[in-house]
Every structure is written in C-alpha cells, then in structure tokens.
Write an enzyme that holds these catalytic residues in place. Sequence first.
Site, short mmCIF file in Angstrom:
data_model
loop_
_atom_site.label_atom_id
_atom_site.label_comp_id
_atom_site.label_asym_id
_atom_site.label_seq_id
_atom_site.Cartn_x
_atom_site.Cartn_y
_atom_site.Cartn_z
N HIS A 1 -22.92 -34.03 92.45
CA HIS A 1 -21.76 -34.51 91.68
C HIS A 1 -22.01 -34.29 90.20
O HIS A 1 -21.16 -33.75 89.47
CB HIS A 1 -21.54 -36.00 91.97
CG HIS A 1 -20.63 -36.69 90.97
ND1 HIS A 1 -21.06 -37.05 89.70
CD2 HIS A 1 -19.34 -37.08 91.06
CE1 HIS A 1 -20.06 -37.62 89.05
NE2 HIS A 1 -19.01 -37.66 89.85
N ASN A 2 -23.20 -34.67 89.73
CA ASN A 2 -23.51 -34.52 88.31
C ASN A 2 -23.65 -33.06 87.91
O ASN A 2 -23.30 -32.68 86.79
CB ASN A 2 -24.80 -35.29 87.98
CG ASN A 2 -24.58 -36.79 87.92
OD1 ASN A 2 -23.63 -37.31 88.51
ND2 ASN A 2 -25.45 -37.49 87.24
N GLU B 1 -20.29 -31.86 87.42
CA GLU B 1 -19.84 -32.48 86.16
C GLU B 1 -20.33 -31.65 84.96
O GLU B 1 -19.56 -31.39 84.02
CB GLU B 1 -20.38 -33.90 86.09
CG GLU B 1 -20.05 -34.68 84.85
CD GLU B 1 -20.75 -36.04 84.87
OE1 GLU B 1 -21.43 -36.36 83.86
OE2 GLU B 1 -20.64 -36.76 85.88
N SER C 1 -21.22 -43.50 90.49
CA SER C 1 -20.61 -42.68 89.44
C SER C 1 -19.41 -43.37 88.82
O SER C 1 -18.63 -44.02 89.51
CB SER C 1 -20.18 -41.32 89.99
OG SER C 1 -19.58 -40.56 88.95
N LYS D 1 -25.00 -37.50 94.81
CA LYS D 1 -24.77 -37.89 93.41
C LYS D 1 -25.34 -36.85 92.45
O LYS D 1 -24.73 -36.55 91.41
CB LYS D 1 -25.42 -39.26 93.14
CG LYS D 1 -25.35 -39.73 91.67
CD LYS D 1 -23.91 -39.81 91.17
CE LYS D 1 -23.78 -40.64 89.90
NZ LYS D 1 -24.58 -40.20 88.76
#
Length: 476
Positions: free
Chosen positions: A187-188, A191, A130, A184
């Site tokens: 995480h996105n 986001e 990232s 990940k």
Amino acid sequence: MSQAEIGLIGLGVMGSNLALNIAEKGNKVAVFNRTVEATRKFYAEAGALKEQIVPCETIEEFVAAIRPPRPIIIMIKAGDPVDQQMEILKPYLAKGDIMIDAGNANFRDTMRRFEALKDSGLTFIGMGVSGGEEGARHGPSIMVGGTEDSYRRVEKVLTSIAAKYENDPCVAWLGENGAGHFVKTIHNGIEYADMQMIAEIYGILRDGLKMSAAEIGEVFGAWNKGRLNSYLIEITEKVLKAADPLTGKPIVDMILDKAGQKGTGKWSVIEAQNMGIPATGIEAAVAARSISSMKEEREAAEKILGLPRVGDFTVADKAAFLKDLENALLAAKIGAYAQGFAVMSAASKEFGWNLPMPTIAKIWRAGCIIRSQFLDEITTAFTKAPDAANLIVTPAFAAMVKETDGALRRVVSAAVLGGLPVPALASALGYFDSYRRGRGTANVIQAQRDFFGAHGFDRVDGADSHHGPWGSGLNA
C-alpha cells in the site's frame, strides 16, 4: 469496574488517536504509556470518553484491566522497541493472549515474532493501519495478519473503528503471520508512486506551462471531480492553494524540495525484486525521493552541467494538453496499482497467504491514503477475474490503458523534450510497452550471457541445441 475489551500501549499521536477512536465507538480500552505523565495527560484530555478509558500506570495493572484472552495493541516506534515491549509484557500474559503490532513494521519482523510465539501459548497479530493521524482518530483502513482465531477475538472492535465505504468496514483478515504488514507495505509503495506521479505532473504545470500554485490547484480540483477522484488529488489541490502565514506566498513555494521516507517504499522495492516482479513505478518513486534529498549535490550539478538546452516548453492547445495530463496521470496510476497487486499476488503464493485481491481493494476504498474512486473498479475487476495475471489485462482496465496510453506517451515525450524529469510517468510507459510486447529483446541478452558465461538459452523452435556457435576462439 468491568474489564476493557482491548488494551493499547503507546500514547503518541497515532496511539492516542486510535485509543480515542476505540473508546468513541463504545469499546472500553485500557491504556498504558512508558511515561506515567503521558497517560495522565491523555486521560485528563479525554473529556466525555473517560468512561470508556481505563488509564493504567503499571504493566501489572494494565494487563489485569483487560478481558481475557487479552488483545494488546502496541503502537510504538517500529523495530527493536517493539521486541523490547513484547519481552516486558510476556511475564504478565496468559495462554491465548494476543500482542498486536500496529506500527509500520517490516513484515519479516512480524513473521519472526509470530513464529517465536508459536509454541508459547501466546500469539501475535501484525496489523497494518493506514490513514495517518486523521484515519487513526476517525476511521483507518486496517490490514490484519495472524491466526484467524486471534482475528475473531478483535474483529468486533476493529470493525467498529475502521473507515466505512458505503457502510462496508475497511478491515479484513488477510492471512497468517506477516500478511497484514506485507499488504500495508505494498500500500505504501503504491502511495510513493502515486505521490511521485502527481509531483511530476505538478512540475510540468509549474516549470513547463509556468502556472502559479493556485492555478495548478484549480487544475487538480477539477480533476478530483472526475476519474482521478482520490484523497491524494484532493489534498494536492488544498496544499497548492494554501498561503504561507509568514510571507503570504503559496506555502508550497516556501517548502524545501527534499522529500523524506521511512522505509516502506524501499521494502516494497526490495521484496518485488526478491520475487522477480517488476515494480518500476515504485522503484522510480523511491529513487526520486533519494535524489531529492541530495539538495546540495543537485545545486552544484546545476552550476556545472546547467539545465538541458531545450527551447521553450510550448503547447499548441493548452486545454487539450491539460486533458492529456489528466489521462496520463490516470494511466500511470493504473500502472502503479497493477504492479503493486502483482507483487502481492506473487507474495501470496510464496508465503502461502492466499491474499484476497478483491478484498484488499475493498478495504482501501476509504480510510487509507491511496483511497480513490477507481479502487471500486479494481474490486470489480478482481472479483470478475480473481486469477488474472495482471490488473491491466482485465477487460475494464485493458480498455482504460488503451484509452489513456496515447496521452501518457504524448506527455512523457513533451516532458523529455522539454528537459523536465518524469521518471515515474516514464516508467509506467515503459512498463506498458514492455508488458504488451510478445517478442521483446531479451534474446540478445541471453546470447550475451551464453557467450561470456555459457549460461545457455531456450530456442524458439524447441531444438535441443542450447548454446551458441561461438566457441573458445570467439571468446579470445
């Protein structure tokens, strides 16, 4: 010539920047691209870093250039192209060699690839990276999934290239097979929620308070000096203050209101639903992007329905309302992060990963897109209470929710009464209100389910009767 410490396939923007980062940190890297011209161009433009780069024009040459056991980063488009590249590589590899997918892969693909190589002598790492182009070049946050032995082989290189937070590298081994790519993905998802919430606050300032882009940029700039300090708030100030070189107008006012998405937000929602974990902030953000893409439909609907018939959006005390907006955004962000970590906790149990929540928060403190000041507070909260059911019931975050809850309630109310859409902010409020209520309303849902489907229910008094008194006559 000494052999390279690691290899990298795929010299697009991300791959090129990652290769330069690896070389700059003193690691010799072999590089290969499907088109020879791209490899030659990359090497020609590498400048002083050429000494650390071994450009290769064939797969045979590439594999031979790497020190065994050979770690090879595959930085190409996710999906079938990765499978195809792996099949091309396999005949040239030897026992212990490691293929590393560093793209935005679906973690289930990573698990499948890991399992397929299990008895082959080769192994696989799914590596979430990232930070975008800038992060790849100067220091990303790196989330690794694979065997611990394979991680140890690449740990030195990854530690050297990762972003640093107070000299602490933002990289960690998180578990086997798909652990890194799952983290990940979440995480996105966070986001997505974070960006949508910022956009909704922007909408209130633009359409409610009628502020210009530059004025709104000043507000975000001030907030970035406080508890909202984060990369996304920082760049929001910058994009709002930037001028369009063609017209001289604010560039944000010249950008079409259709947001793209590449799938990780949707995957986050799907996996949360699969595990029965509410991730309403991420769901709202994904849905908002989908609605944004319906530009023509929205314009047609506005002509038919008109905008909500509400009066002027008025606030008695602008300074107090701006403070409410700041606290509302903080509260909503806490909700999104809490949901993301809850999904990861459930996945950790389901897939046997033992995901280290404090470590995940630590490696997100620098390099990644959602890096923010309060990730340090999340690290501390989960370190003190690693088995907490939810981030919002840890002492520090419970106090923050109590402090900011009123502001979120006032902002959502004002936006709804003013006809301004705030799906993600409202979802955070609904999440808090539902999660904190010991006696909810699902009892009537259970009664309905038993009435039409005889699904049964649990009783509050523990008695044995698990069906209602409605019988066949009532079903008629």
